[in-house]
Structures are given as C-alpha cells and as structure tokens.
Design a protein around this motif. Structure first.
Motif, PDB file in Angstrom:
ATOM      1  N   LYS A   1     111.600 -32.583  37.078  1.00 17.20           N
ATOM      2  CA  LYS A   1     110.247 -32.483  37.624  1.00 17.20           C
ATOM      3  C   LYS A   1     110.235 -31.923  39.039  1.00 17.20           C
ATOM      4  N   ASN A   2     111.133 -32.388  39.880  1.00 17.71           N
ATOM      5  CA  ASN A   2     111.056 -32.086  41.307  1.00 17.71           C
ATOM      6  C   ASN A   2     111.946 -30.953  41.795  1.00 17.71           C
ATOM      7  N   ILE A   3     112.932 -30.558  41.003  1.00 14.25           N
ATOM      8  CA  ILE A   3     113.840 -29.494  41.439  1.00 14.25           C
ATOM      9  C   ILE A   3     113.888 -28.357  40.422  1.00 14.25           C
ATOM     10  N   VAL A   4     114.288 -28.654  39.201  1.00 18.15           N
ATOM     11  CA  VAL A   4     114.442 -27.605  38.181  1.00 18.15           C
ATOM     12  C   VAL A   4     113.123 -26.877  37.917  1.00 18.15           C
ATOM     13  N   ASN A   5     112.062 -27.627  37.630  1.00 25.20           N
ATOM     14  CA  ASN A   5     110.772 -26.986  37.334  1.00 25.20           C
ATOM     15  C   ASN A   5     110.224 -26.230  38.535  1.00 25.20           C
ATOM     16  N   VAL A   6     110.479 -26.753  39.726  1.00 25.95           N
ATOM     17  CA  VAL A   6     110.033 -26.078  40.952  1.00 25.95           C
ATOM     18  C   VAL A   6     110.767 -24.747  41.106  1.00 25.95           C
ATOM     19  N   LEU A   7     112.077 -24.749  40.933  1.00 27.14           N
ATOM     20  CA  LEU A   7     112.861 -23.521  41.094  1.00 27.14           C
ATOM     21  C   LEU A   7     112.492 -22.460  40.059  1.00 27.14           C
ATOM     22  N   GLN A   8     112.083 -22.894  38.880  1.00 29.51           N
ATOM     23  CA  GLN A   8     111.784 -21.951  37.802  1.00 29.51           C
ATOM     24  C   GLN A   8     110.313 -21.552  37.737  1.00 29.51           C
ATOM     25  N   ASN A   9     109.485 -22.089  38.603  1.00 31.68           N
ATOM     26  CA  ASN A   9     108.042 -21.832  38.576  1.00 31.68           C
ATOM     27  C   ASN A   9     107.720 -20.461  39.167  1.00 31.68           C
ATOM     28  N   LYS A  10     107.551 -19.490  38.301  1.00 34.79           N
ATOM     29  CA  LYS A  10     107.326 -18.106  38.744  1.00 34.79           C
ATOM     30  C   LYS A  10     105.928 -17.899  39.330  1.00 34.79           C
ATOM     31  N   GLN A  11     105.089 -18.931  39.267  1.00 36.58           N
ATOM     32  CA  GLN A  11     103.748 -18.843  39.852  1.00 36.58           C
ATOM     33  C   GLN A  11     103.800 -18.933  41.387  1.00 36.58           C
TER      34      GLN A  11
ATOM     35  N   ALA B   1     125.920 -17.705  43.888  1.00 38.88           N
ATOM     36  CA  ALA B   1     125.160 -18.482  44.871  1.00 38.88           C
ATOM     37  C   ALA B   1     124.803 -19.859  44.299  1.00 38.88           C
ATOM     38  N   ALA B   2     124.422 -19.898  43.030  1.00 40.68           N
ATOM     39  CA  ALA B   2     124.053 -21.167  42.384  1.00 40.68           C
ATOM     40  C   ALA B   2     125.247 -22.122  42.322  1.00 40.68           C
ATOM     41  N   LEU B   3     126.414 -21.600  42.001  1.00 40.59           N
ATOM     42  CA  LEU B   3     127.625 -22.428  41.998  1.00 40.59           C
ATOM     43  C   LEU B   3     127.955 -22.917  43.407  1.00 40.59           C
ATOM     44  N   THR B   4     127.729 -22.061  44.387  1.00 47.28           N
ATOM     45  CA  THR B   4     127.954 -22.428  45.778  1.00 47.28           C
ATOM     46  C   THR B   4     127.019 -23.564  46.191  1.00 47.28           C
TER      47      THR B   4
ATOM     48  N   LEU C   1     112.307 -23.830  49.454  1.00 47.41           N
ATOM     49  CA  LEU C   1     112.071 -24.838  50.489  1.00 47.41           C
ATOM     50  C   LEU C   1     111.610 -26.164  49.887  1.00 47.41           C
ATOM     51  N   HIS C   2     110.762 -26.084  48.863  1.00 46.99           N
ATOM     52  CA  HIS C   2     110.303 -27.309  48.197  1.00 46.99           C
ATOM     53  C   HIS C   2     111.475 -28.009  47.504  1.00 46.99           C
ATOM     54  N   ALA C   3     112.285 -27.243  46.786  1.00 44.77           N
ATOM     55  CA  ALA C   3     113.432 -27.826  46.073  1.00 44.77           C
ATOM     56  C   ALA C   3     114.427 -28.445  47.049  1.00 44.77           C
ATOM     57  N   LEU C   4     114.689 -27.762  48.153  1.00 45.24           N
ATOM     58  CA  LEU C   4     115.625 -28.309  49.146  1.00 45.24           C
ATOM     59  C   LEU C   4     115.097 -29.604  49.761  1.00 45.24           C
TER      60      LEU C   4
ATOM     61  N   ASP D   1     121.654 -22.972  36.432  1.00 47.83           N
ATOM     62  CA  ASP D   1     120.720 -22.010  35.827  1.00 47.83           C
ATOM     63  C   ASP D   1     119.451 -21.858  36.671  1.00 47.83           C
ATOM     64  N   SER D   2     118.948 -22.971  37.195  1.00 46.04           N
ATOM     65  CA  SER D   2     117.711 -22.927  37.984  1.00 46.04           C
ATOM     66  C   SER D   2     117.906 -22.177  39.299  1.00 46.04           C
ATOM     67  N   PHE D   3     119.017 -22.427  39.970  1.00 43.30           N
ATOM     68  CA  PHE D   3     119.290 -21.694  41.206  1.00 43.30           C
ATOM     69  C   PHE D   3     119.637 -20.230  40.917  1.00 43.30           C
ATOM     70  N   THR D   4     120.190 -19.949  39.747  1.00 42.11           N
ATOM     71  CA  THR D   4     120.446 -18.553  39.366  1.00 42.11           C
ATOM     72  C   THR D   4     119.120 -17.814  39.194  1.00 42.11           C
ATOM     73  N   ILE D   5     118.162 -18.448  38.539  1.00 40.71           N
ATOM     74  CA  ILE D   5     116.825 -17.847  38.377  1.00 40.71           C
ATOM     75  C   ILE D   5     116.215 -17.563  39.744  1.00 40.71           C
ATOM     76  N   LEU D   6     116.317 -18.523  40.647  1.00 40.20           N
ATOM     77  CA  LEU D   6     115.782 -18.318  41.997  1.00 40.20           C
ATOM     78  C   LEU D   6     116.459 -17.121  42.664  1.00 40.20           C
ATOM     79  N   GLY D   7     117.777 -17.042  42.561  1.00 40.51           N
ATOM     80  CA  GLY D   7     118.506 -15.920  43.158  1.00 40.51           C
ATOM     81  C   GLY D   7     118.067 -14.583  42.593  1.00 40.51           C
ATOM     82  N   ARG D   8     117.875 -14.541  41.287  1.00 39.16           N
ATOM     83  CA  ARG D   8     117.405 -13.290  40.654  1.00 39.16           C
ATOM     84  C   ARG D   8     116.011 -12.936  41.177  1.00 39.16           C
ATOM     85  N   ASP D   9     115.164 -13.953  41.343  1.00 40.26           N
ATOM     86  CA  ASP D   9     113.815 -13.706  41.854  1.00 40.26           C
ATOM     87  C   ASP D   9     113.816 -13.299  43.331  1.00 40.26           C
ATOM     88  N   LEU D  10     114.932 -13.533  44.007  1.00 40.15           N
ATOM     89  CA  LEU D  10     115.094 -13.067  45.387  1.00 40.15           C
ATOM     90  C   LEU D  10     115.905 -11.768  45.441  1.00 40.15           C
ATOM     91  N   ASN D  11     115.947 -11.085  44.296  1.00 35.75           N
ATOM     92  CA  ASN D  11     116.554  -9.759  44.160  1.00 35.75           C
ATOM     93  C   ASN D  11     118.069  -9.736  44.249  1.00 35.75           C
TER      94      ASN D  11
END
Length: 194
Positions: free
Chosen positions: A75-85, A156-159, A93-96, A137-147
């Motif tokens: 609810k608080n991290i995975v869904n936030v990171l994957q929310n393309k809206q 980066a997600a593993l890091t 920043l919200h996930a952190l 996977d969630s941090f990977t999606i975020l990284g892709r969305d940050l180009n």
C-alpha cells in the motif's frame, strides 16, 4: 421453552495491535530466537489465546506478520512507486518517507532480514523472495520512468535494497540511525541526479 443465545466474546486485542507486537519480537529475535512466551507477552494474550488465533504456532505467527508487513509495504511503497498517475520524483519522495516510517528512522530491524536468518530462510523462502522481488521490480519501474535504461534501472533497484538493508544493520551496530538516514539521502540523489 427457553432460548439460548450464544454470544461470542469480543477479541480483547485487534489484529493490527496484535501483529505489530508480534512483529517487534520477531524482528528483534528472529524466528529461532523468539519464544512463544515472548510472543504471547508482546501480544497481550495468554499462550492459549495465541494458539487459538494461530493454531500452527510460531510458523503461522510469522506468516501472519509477513502478510501484515507485506500489505503495508504494498500500500505505502510498492503501489506508490508504480503509480504512473504521479510524477516519478513525487513517487520516490513519498516512498522514501514511508520507508523511513517503516523502519522508524533507522531504529527498527527489518522483519525480512530477521526471518531470513537460520531456519527462517528455509521456512519462508517463497515469501521473502517474493517481497524482495516486489521491492526490486517497483524501484526498477521508477528508474525506467526516470529515463534509466532497463539495465541501469534494475541495478539501481538492487542498490536500493542493499543500501536499505545494509544501513539498517550498521545503524543497529553503531546505535546511530543517521547511517540509515544517510542511505535514504543517497538513494534520493541516485535517482534524482542520475
């Protein structure tokens, strides 16, 4: 003719309070180190009541705690990171901030780490691997969305996972939550300054 009414006694302790107490013991002692007496004491229940709620004993308790924590993380991290809206920076920043909350500013031990020690890894391998994979996977999606490229985003997600877990251990060893806070800051810079 008299009628009998069966009234169930209300639970003395709600599930959220119960699971939070059980999580504290398992996180600090690990699966092997946590005794049923300690688990019962932390829950506010007698051992018999604890067994009533968790007929499978300590394994059922640990699985319930993993599910409880997993739902919170979803609810608080995975869904936030994957929310393309939302903008990727806002998602990060919200996930952190929620990661900081989850680990009490670096003062708490990660339940995933605690249950991955000793026999816990054998008992909960599927759940632990699933949790780590979701996080990556969630941090990977975020990284892709940050180009970032797919490879860079995955690295980066593993890091992130390594920095979070490692900083929690070192914070505990040094009794210095600033180590964890520093890792959170480094993760933010890694994503936002590329």
């Amino acid at each position: 003719m008299s009628a009998y009414i069966c009234i169930m006694r209300p639970q003395k302790i709600d599930d959220q309070t119960l699971l939070a107490g059980l999580k504290t013991v398992l996180a600090s002692k690990g699966y092997e180190g946590a005794s049923l007496n300690e688990l019962a004491s932390s829950s506010g229940l007698q051992k018999a009541s604890l067994y009533h709620r968790f007929p499978g004993g300590k394994k059922d308790i640990a699985l319930a705690v993993l599910n409880f924590v997993g739902e919170w993380i979803d609810k608080n991290i995975v869904n936030v990171l994957q929310n393309k809206q939302k903008a990727p920076k806002d998602r990060l920043l919200h996930a952190l901030s929620k990661i900081d909350e989850l680990y009490n500013g670096g003062r708490s031990t990660c339940i995933l780490r605690a249950l991955s020690m000793d026999s816990g890894m054998d008992l909960f391998n599927t759940e632990l691997k699933g949790a780590a994979t979701k996080w990556i996977d969630s941090f990977t999606i975020l990284g892709r969305d940050l180009n970032m490229s797919e490879e860079d985003a995955r690295h980066a997600a593993l890091t992130v996972l390594t920095k979070i877990q490692g900083s929690l251990v070192v914070s505990k060893m040094l009794n210095d939550p600033q180590v964890f806070k520093g890792a959170i800051g480094e993760i933010e810079k890694m994503y936002l300054q590329g």
